[in-house]
Scaffold this active site. Structure first.
Site, mmCIF file in Angstrom:
data_model
loop_
_atom_site.group_PDB
_atom_site.id
_atom_site.type_symbol
_atom_site.label_atom_id
_atom_site.label_comp_id
_atom_site.label_asym_id
_atom_site.label_seq_id
_atom_site.Cartn_x
_atom_site.Cartn_y
_atom_site.Cartn_z
ATOM 1 N N GLU A 187 0.831 -1.207 0.000
ATOM 2 C CA GLU A 187 0.000 0.000 0.000
ATOM 3 C C GLU A 187 0.867 1.260 0.000
ATOM 4 O OE1 GLU A 187 -0.033 -2.595 1.941
ATOM 5 O OE2 GLU A 187 -1.955 -2.982 2.912
ATOM 6 N N ALA A 245 14.027 -37.723 -1.638
ATOM 7 C CA ALA A 245 14.462 -38.215 -2.952
ATOM 8 C C ALA A 245 14.873 -39.663 -2.774
ATOM 9 C CB ALA A 245 15.630 -37.390 -3.471
ATOM 10 N N LEU A 271 23.661 -26.939 0.919
ATOM 11 C CA LEU A 271 22.291 -26.498 1.216
ATOM 12 C C LEU A 271 22.086 -25.059 0.732
ATOM 13 C CD1 LEU A 271 21.612 -28.030 4.751
ATOM 14 C CD2 LEU A 271 21.230 -29.052 2.507
ATOM 15 N N GLU A 280 15.087 -31.723 4.695
ATOM 16 C CA GLU A 280 15.719 -32.476 3.601
ATOM 17 C C GLU A 280 16.413 -33.759 4.035
ATOM 18 O OE1 GLU A 280 17.369 -30.811 0.173
ATOM 19 O OE2 GLU A 280 16.863 -28.756 0.674
ATOM 20 N N TRP A 287 24.090 -39.790 -7.283
ATOM 21 C CA TRP A 287 22.845 -39.075 -7.004
ATOM 22 C C TRP A 287 21.694 -40.018 -7.251
ATOM 23 C CZ3 TRP A 287 23.488 -34.707 -4.513
ATOM 24 C CH2 TRP A 287 24.654 -33.971 -4.724
ATOM 25 N N ASP A 292 27.480 -36.272 3.569
ATOM 26 C CA ASP A 292 27.476 -35.628 2.246
ATOM 27 C C ASP A 292 28.186 -34.278 2.213
ATOM 28 O OD1 ASP A 292 25.889 -37.753 1.604
ATOM 29 O OD2 ASP A 292 24.007 -36.630 1.532
HETATM 30 C C1 AOF Z 1 0.033 -4.947 4.710
HETATM 31 N N1 AOF Z 1 0.716 -4.844 3.534
HETATM 32 O O1 AOF Z 1 2.426 -5.368 2.216
HETATM 33 C C2 AOF Z 1 2.304 -6.396 4.324
HETATM 34 C C3 AOF Z 1 1.544 -6.509 5.524
HETATM 35 O O2 AOF Z 1 6.996 -5.085 10.554
HETATM 36 P P1 AOF Z 1 6.190 -4.562 9.418
HETATM 37 O O3 AOF Z 1 5.908 -3.091 9.545
HETATM 38 O O4 AOF Z 1 6.760 -4.908 8.044
HETATM 39 O O5 AOF Z 1 4.746 -5.239 9.503
HETATM 40 C C4 AOF Z 1 4.627 -6.637 9.345
HETATM 41 C C5 AOF Z 1 3.176 -7.068 9.482
HETATM 42 O O6 AOF Z 1 2.348 -6.332 8.577
HETATM 43 C C6 AOF Z 1 2.997 -8.544 9.105
HETATM 44 O O7 AOF Z 1 3.155 -9.399 10.212
HETATM 45 C C7 AOF Z 1 1.577 -8.558 8.573
HETATM 46 O O8 AOF Z 1 0.652 -8.607 9.637
HETATM 47 C C8 AOF Z 1 1.472 -7.198 7.891
HETATM 48 N N2 AOF Z 1 1.932 -7.324 6.501
HETATM 49 N N3 AOF Z 1 0.435 -5.787 5.642
HETATM 50 O O9 AOF Z 1 -0.961 -4.262 4.878
HETATM 51 C C9 AOF Z 1 1.835 -5.519 3.302
HETATM 52 N N4 AOF Z 1 3.451 -7.072 4.134
HETATM 53 ZN ZN ZN Z 2 0.958 -2.527 5.883
#
Ligand code: AOF
Ligand code: ZN
Length: 379
Positions: free
Chosen positions: A56, A163, A213, A311, A179, A209
């Site tokens: 947003e 695998a 990773l 894995e 593999w 191995d």
């Molecule tokens: C939204 N739009 O693009 C995302 C959201 O620590 P912050 O500020 O990045 O906030 C993380 C929290 O915000 C995350 O746990 C989730 O609840 C929300 N993510 N919300 O409106 C976004 N990435």
């Molecule tokens: Zn947000």
């Protein structure tokens, strides 16, 4: 067949945009935003990076830069916009939207984050913005299934990648496993790693191995279950400190201190002394202790690990299966027969006593990859 509504068409676009943040936004959810007025898309954005601006905010910045008014427009979001709470890294999107004079917001699903859930929608409605919730909800929850599992259950989303040969072995009796699957399948697994926060293996796999990773584009966090801290300081998985060594109180203290000094997190679970012989020879060569999966997963969730790709090897797989703590399987079957009663079976652990109690899989689908079969399933 019913035609999609215009809301569904724009929400579909928001979901498409959100997916561009795959592996980058995590452990935040993938979020896309589409702004529409008079049936025309005015702007688009998505959450590009964990810790960075939300979808947003990116959209609002872009509209400002292009001097486009948001008044009277409809915004499509695949997740409820966030609100202010303590410990948050970025400003609340809801507040920014209230200032934008937007007319309507269409949200696919509410945020499972308990600090946000429902509050973002309420704040918009209170300010007189029309809000509709539930458009393409199932698709939206599926897209962010890792985030939803992490938030709702307090453990990471767990995926197991196996695998094996047609006869169910993951190594020959000598331990050799290079593999089993085709190059195409192994390249696909590298890409799969880019979409998980962490890769988890047992010390047996590391010792035998010495795997990297590595992901294709990213370096995932590596989690090694090593109850006695037998890992070689030169193991390739220790190339940087983006590692968690999961061990027990039975591991030598000097080793724990050594790795901690290297900046590697050592999570130490309490291990009660065992009775009898093992008690008298506590640091017996080759002795290992089971690390309990539920507390381990709770710990990882608290560390911000929202998804784990398990894995191997056989015993680690068995521990997750015994606890039924797997959300998705990617199970490769290679057209090879290894044979040998002492060759490692894919799944160790305790297993069940009756077939009727076996782990029942669903959403079973079979694909061909390289010369292998890939079965995708969930439980
Ligand atoms: C939204 N739009 O693009 C995302 C959201 O620590 P912050 O500020 O990045 O906030 C993380 C929290 O915000 C995350 O746990 C989730 O609840 C929300 N993510 N919300 O409106 C976004 N990435
Ligand atoms: Zn947000």
């Amino acid at each position: 067949m019913t035609l999609p509504t215009s809301d569904e068409i724009f929400m579909h676009r928001a979901l498409q945009l959100a997916r561009h943040g795959e592996g980058l936004a995590s452990p935040n959810p993938m979020v896309g935003a589409v702004l529409v007025r008079g049936g025309r898309i005015l702007g688009e954005a998505f959450h590009k990076q964990f810790g960075g601006a939300h979808a947003e905010q990116m959209l609002i910045q872009d509209m400002r830069a292009r001097k486009i008014q948001m008044a009277g427009a409809t915004l499509y979001l695949n997740l409820e916009p966030c609100v202010e709470y303590s410990g948050k890294k970025t400003p609340a999107c809801t507040r920014a939207l209230l200032d934008s004079k937007i007319l309507r917001v269409v949200v696919a699903c509410t945020d499972p984050n308990p600090k946000v859930s429902g509050r973002g929608i309420n704040a918009l409605r209170k300010a007189g913005i029309q809000v509709e919730v539930g458009c393409l909800k199932d698709e939206a929850e599926k897209l962010n299934e890792k985030f939803f599992t992490w938030m709702r259950t307090g453990r990471p989303f767990v995926c197991m990648k196996v695998a094996m040969s047609l006869d169910g072995k993951i190594a020959a009796k000598t331990g050799d496993s290079k593999w089993i699957t085709s190059e195409t399948s192994r390249a696909w697994v590298h890409e799969l790693r880019d979409t998980y926060d962490a890769i988890l293996v047992g010390i047996g796999t590391v010792a035998k191995d010495n795997p990297q990773l590595a992901g294709k584009k990213r370096e995932p966090k590596r989690i090694i279950l090593d109850s006695m801290l037998r890992i070689s300081p030169k193991a390739k998985v220790l190339r940087d400190s983006n590692v968690i060594l999961v061990t027990t109180t039975r591991a030598p203290r000097n080793k724990i201190q050594y790795f901690q000094k290297r900046g590697i997190v050592c999570k130490i679970f309490h291990q009660r002394p065992t009775r009898g012989k093992a008690k008298r020879i506590p640091r017996q060569e080759g002795a290992t202790f089971k690390i309990s999966i539920p507390p381990l997963l709770r710990f990882l969730a608290q560390q911000g690990v929202s998804s784990v790709l398990v894995e191997g090897g056989s015993e680690v797989f068995g521990s997750f299966i015994d606890k039924k703590m797997v959300d998705r399987f990617y199970w490769f079957i290679a057209p090879k027969i290894i044979g040998g009663r002492n060759a490692k079976p894919a799944i160790g652990g305790e297993g069940v006593l009756k077939v009727a109690r076996s782990l029942q899989l669903k959403n079973w689908s079979v694909h061909e990859m390289g010369t292998d079969l890939l079965i995708e399933a969930s439980i």
